[in-house]
Design an enzyme around this catalytic site. Structure first.
Site, PDB file in Angstrom:
ATOM      1  CB  THR A 113      65.340 104.761  35.151  1.00 24.62           C
ATOM      2  OG1 THR A 113      65.806 105.466  36.301  1.00 24.62           O
ATOM      3  CG2 THR A 113      65.626 105.580  33.897  1.00 24.62           C
ATOM      4  CD  GLN A 115      90.309  82.912  10.259  1.00 22.43           C
ATOM      5  OE1 GLN A 115      90.788  81.877  10.739  1.00 22.43           O
ATOM      6  NE2 GLN A 115      91.021  84.009  10.083  1.00 22.43           N
TER       7      GLN A 115
END
Length: 284
Positions: free
Chosen positions: A58, A209
């Protein structure tokens, strides 16, 4: 005796912070990123026996991010993420898939040359998956806070014995937009962002919505390369304060901005009739 098997796994370097300055006679350009890498492949031996012969450390991944910023530049974050993902897969036989996620933090120039201030607004995002299936890119934005003081109603909903919310024909509508859009190439993120803003502003909303669908549809209308938009819209409630105990009226002027709980409206808007490839499945 019981036996055990290794399931899906990945590893990588998370949240490598990198700031790049491009210096020029007309002033400096500042790019501020947070880069996370996750890799998958032939890595079982590291888990099962501690054999790390296939592991790209890493720390090396972190160094690669820094080196690529210098050698290749950053340009847009989608290109930068794709270049890194392709490098990790193409450079190591043990690595079969890569996911690179980038967050970009905006800075604004103060004096036009060398001084900047951190913009408190939204964060640009890009996630690139690269592997045997090719390269798939998802761009987006988080924390885009929007509010309209009127042109929003909410009524006609189900009511039962626990309902106390009064219907309203005029309310504040506020949200913090978290949106991603999947595209086949270098989608114009500035155009997508403006489409979100415009749809929020000019949609007379009867429900959050409805606004969500309008925002996703507007992105698809303006960005032909985008095939799918996902939106997560927390409803940042603003409630009228009852000023009657103080002998005052309140003609939609004084509100209490509630922190939590909040409604969370989420949805996906896709092009009708366009085949959407399966998501790249990562378990973490």
């Amino acid at each position: 005796m019981p036996t055990f098997a290794l399931g899906p796994n990945q590893y990588g370097k998370a949240e490598t912070r990198i700031v790049r300055v491009v210096r020029g006679p007309g002033g400096d350009e500042l790019t501020d990123l947070n880069v996370s890498v996750a890799l998958r492949g032939d890595l079982a031996a590291s888990h099962l026996t501690g054999d790390n012969s296939g592991v790209l450390t890493t720390d090396t991944q972190k160094n690669t991010v820094y080196a690529f910023a210098r050698e290749h530049g950053i340009a847009d974050i989608e290109t930068f993420a794709a270049r890194l993902a392709e490098h990790f897969v193409g450079g190591q036989p043990s690595i079969h898939e890569a996911r690179v996620t980038v967050e970009q933090y905006p800075w604004l120039p103060v004096d036009g040359a060398h001084t900047f201030r951190r913009d408190g607004g939204e964060v640009r995002t890009a996630t690139v998956h690269h592997g045997p299936y090719g390269t798939r890119t998802v761009s987006g934005v988080t924390g885009l806070v929007l509010l309209k003081t009127t042109d929003s109603e909410f009524h006609g909903y189900v009511k039962d014995r626990y309902t106390t919310l009064p219907e309203t024909r005029d309310r504040i509508l506020a949200t913090s937009v978290n949106a991603t859009w999947r595209h086949g190439g270098a989608a114009d993120s500035a155009t997508a962002r403006q489409a979100l803003l415009d749809a929020f502003a000019d949609t007379y909303s009867l429900a959050l919505q409805q606004t969500l669908f309008a925002m996703g549809s507007r992105v698809l209308e303006r960005c032909p390369d985008v095939v799918e938009v996902k939106l997560s819209l927390p409803n940042k409630h603003h409630f009228l304060v009852d000023l009657a105990p103080f002998g005052l009226d309140n003609p939609n002027e004084v509100y209490y901005a509630a922190d939590r709980p909040y409604g969370l409206i989420e949805g996906t808007v896709r092009r009708d009739g366009v085949a959407i490839p399966e998501e790249v499945v990562w378990s973490f």
